[in-house]
Scaffold this motif. Structure first.
Motif, PDB file in Angstrom:
ATOM      1  N   GLY A 195       3.474  -5.739  -2.446  1.00  0.00           N
ATOM      2  CA  GLY A 195       3.209  -6.790  -2.979  1.00  0.00           C
ATOM      3  C   GLY A 195       4.050  -8.263  -2.982  1.00  0.00           C
ATOM      4  O   GLY A 195       3.705  -9.276  -3.338  1.00  0.00           O
ATOM      5  N   ALA A 196       4.926  -8.142  -2.071  1.00  0.00           N
ATOM      6  CA  ALA A 196       6.042  -9.274  -2.041  1.00  0.00           C
ATOM      7  C   ALA A 196       5.505 -10.182  -0.985  1.00  0.00           C
ATOM      8  O   ALA A 196       4.761  -9.839  -0.221  1.00  0.00           O
ATOM      9  N   THR A 197       5.872 -11.270  -0.952  1.00  0.00           N
ATOM     10  CA  THR A 197       5.857 -12.372   0.100  1.00  0.00           C
ATOM     11  C   THR A 197       7.195 -12.276   0.884  1.00  0.00           C
ATOM     12  O   THR A 197       8.188 -12.140   0.408  1.00  0.00           O
ATOM     13  N   VAL A 198       6.879 -12.012   2.109  1.00  0.00           N
ATOM     14  CA  VAL A 198       7.885 -11.612   3.105  1.00  0.00           C
ATOM     15  C   VAL A 198       8.311 -12.596   4.063  1.00  0.00           C
ATOM     16  O   VAL A 198       7.448 -12.868   4.948  1.00  0.00           O
ATOM     17  N   GLU A 200       0.048   5.076  -2.287  1.00  0.00           N
ATOM     18  CA  GLU A 200       0.203   4.648  -3.560  1.00  0.00           C
ATOM     19  C   GLU A 200       1.507   4.182  -4.109  1.00  0.00           C
ATOM     20  O   GLU A 200       1.880   4.612  -5.367  1.00  0.00           O
ATOM     21  N   ARG A 201       2.074   3.353  -3.474  1.00  0.00           N
ATOM     22  CA  ARG A 201       3.406   2.832  -3.986  1.00  0.00           C
ATOM     23  C   ARG A 201       3.180   1.819  -5.030  1.00  0.00           C
ATOM     24  O   ARG A 201       1.832   1.069  -4.877  1.00  0.00           O
ATOM     25  N   PRO A 202       3.904   1.865  -5.917  1.00  0.00           N
ATOM     26  CA  PRO A 202       3.468   0.662  -6.974  1.00  0.00           C
ATOM     27  C   PRO A 202       3.808  -0.661  -6.495  1.00  0.00           C
ATOM     28  O   PRO A 202       4.592  -0.966  -5.548  1.00  0.00           O
ATOM     29  N   ARG A 203       2.732  -1.638  -6.692  1.00  0.00           N
ATOM     30  CA  ARG A 203       3.230  -2.938  -6.307  1.00  0.00           C
ATOM     31  C   ARG A 203       4.155  -3.877  -7.075  1.00  0.00           C
ATOM     32  O   ARG A 203       3.847  -4.873  -7.837  1.00  0.00           O
ATOM     33  N   ASP A 204       5.280  -3.095  -7.284  1.00  0.00           N
ATOM     34  CA  ASP A 204       6.224  -3.818  -8.152  1.00  0.00           C
ATOM     35  C   ASP A 204       7.032  -5.007  -7.531  1.00  0.00           C
ATOM     36  O   ASP A 204       8.132  -5.352  -8.245  1.00  0.00           O
TER      37      ASP A 204
END
Length: 398
Positions: free
Chosen positions: A220-223, A173-177
């Motif tokens: 949510g990052a592009t990595v 449940e980490r935020p998709r920040d």
């Protein structure tokens, strides 16, 4: 949890994923498509999950499964996700129990694609993936490798362990920040060859760099991972750029950083390289003399990133593996390095006494150029990774 299985040859790998999920304490209901049951039968799913398996919305109608499953799930993961399944999910089609479940899910949904390269690269599939991601769904990048028959290329299902890690990250449940952000992570240790078989290197395993990539994907990052000689499974969903030497890493990191929002230099580039590399293996001599190896200094990638970035973008995070000595403590040396390098954050590892390298856990201090000092207690490297991204997100907002 709901484990959706669509009809591809990679369906057999979903059995291993199911075992990982159930053995870690999750209650899993498997929802295969009719096509999936042609590859792996219902008895297998029922035996491994301990639950009945259905594909049709008209089975057990009194329990309203096409609504109940999605409403009550904490996570839905579809592995493998075929091109057909992705298309249905993107456009809201619901012609079986799995696609109905996807429409009613109010929890995180993870798709693990698997298909032939041509299907994955097709403009329609790519559009469907972009559409799903824009709606907040997680779609992993497929792995590259051997496909059905003699074909190779992108489209291979990520390994079950990688999908499991992605599931755990979503359940955290980490935020998709970091949604909409591109981050670059360097990992591993570079090698500088003396001859065809010998090199100067270091003990960096890449564990922390890969944990940083996994955490960023979950947020949510592009990595993009610039990976130097790492013997670990690729983080599912990341673009992997493989390098060997420090110069290789310099070139790829600077290229990837051009459109990045943040760069985390978790790798351990070699500080020196041989002035000359010989083409034949260096032999012992009959008289016992040893070779005289001249070293030259490698480029400082972290300092160059800071020096060449326009208007303080991207944000740059360095790592410092330090030991204390008679000239100062670990943090004394780290603060001096932070000032010398000019990066925004410096993650400090105390590596004295055989600590950190190759270990699953770590303990760090995150120093900020603004004078902040944030200790991160001993724990899994994934927890350390999230602490680093917390610090990055705080500063990106400013």
């Amino acid at each position: 949890m709901v484990l959706g299985v669509s009809g591809g040859i990679a369906s057999y790998k979903a059995a291993s994923l199911l075992r990982l999920l159930t053995e870690s304490g999750h209650s899993v209901t498997v929802v295969p498509t009719e096509a999936a049951l042609k590859f792996v039968g219902a008895p297998t799913w029922e035996a491994l999950s301990g639950r009945p398996v259905h594909t049709d919305v008209f089975e057990d109608v009194h329990e309203v499964p096409h609504v109940r499953l999605g409403q009550h799930a904490d996570l839905v993961v579809v592995a493998p996700s075929t091109a057909n399944l992705l298309a249905k999910a993107a456009h809201g089609l619901a012609d079986d129990l799995l696609t109905n479940t996807l429409l009613t899910a109010r929890c995180p949904v993870l798709f693990a694609p698997a298909m032939h390269t041509e299907m994955w690269l097709n403009a329609a599939t790519q559009h469907n993936v972009e559409l799903l991601r824009s709606r907040g769904f997680s779609v992993l990048e497929p792995a590259s490798g051997r496909l059905t028959g003699a074909d190779t290329g992108p489209g291979r299902l990520p390994e079950p362990e990688q999908i499991y890690t992605a599931c755990v990250n979503l359940l955290d449940e980490r935020p998709r920040d970091l949604q909409g952000k591109h981050v670059v992570v360097s990992a591993g240790g570079t090698r500088e060859y003396l001859d065809p078989v010998r090199f100067l290197g270091n003990r960096s395993s890449g564990l922390q760099g890969y944990a940083l990539a996994e955490a960023a994907i979950a947020r949510g990052a592009t990595v993009t991972v610039v990976s130097a000689n790492v013997a670990l499974p690729d983080p599912a969903g990341a673009e992997i750029v493989r390098v060997v030497s420090t110069e290789d890493m310099r070139r790829e990191v600077l290229s990837a950083a051009a459109d990045a929002d943040a760069v985390v230099m978790a790798a351990a580039p070699a500080d020196f390289r041989p002035a000359e590399r010989v083409d034949a293996k260096i032999k012992k001599t009959p008289d016992g003399t040893t070779p005289d190896i001249q070293l030259v200094e490698n480029p400082d990638i972290l300092a160059e990133l800071v020096r060449t970035r326009p208007e303080k973008k991207p944000m740059i995070v360095g790592f410092a593996a330090e030991t204390g000595d008679d000239r100062g403590s670990v943090l004394d040396h780290a603060r001096a390095k932070l000032e010398r390098k000019g990066c925004d954050l410096l993650v400090v590892n105390d590596v004295s006494g055989e600590r950190v390298f190759g270990q699953a856990d770590s303990e760090v201090v995150i120093l900020g150029a603004d004078g902040t000092e944030a200790p991160v207690p001993h724990g899994p490297k994934l927890s350390v990774a999230h602490a680093v991204w917390d610090a990055v997100v705080d500063r990106l907002g400013q």
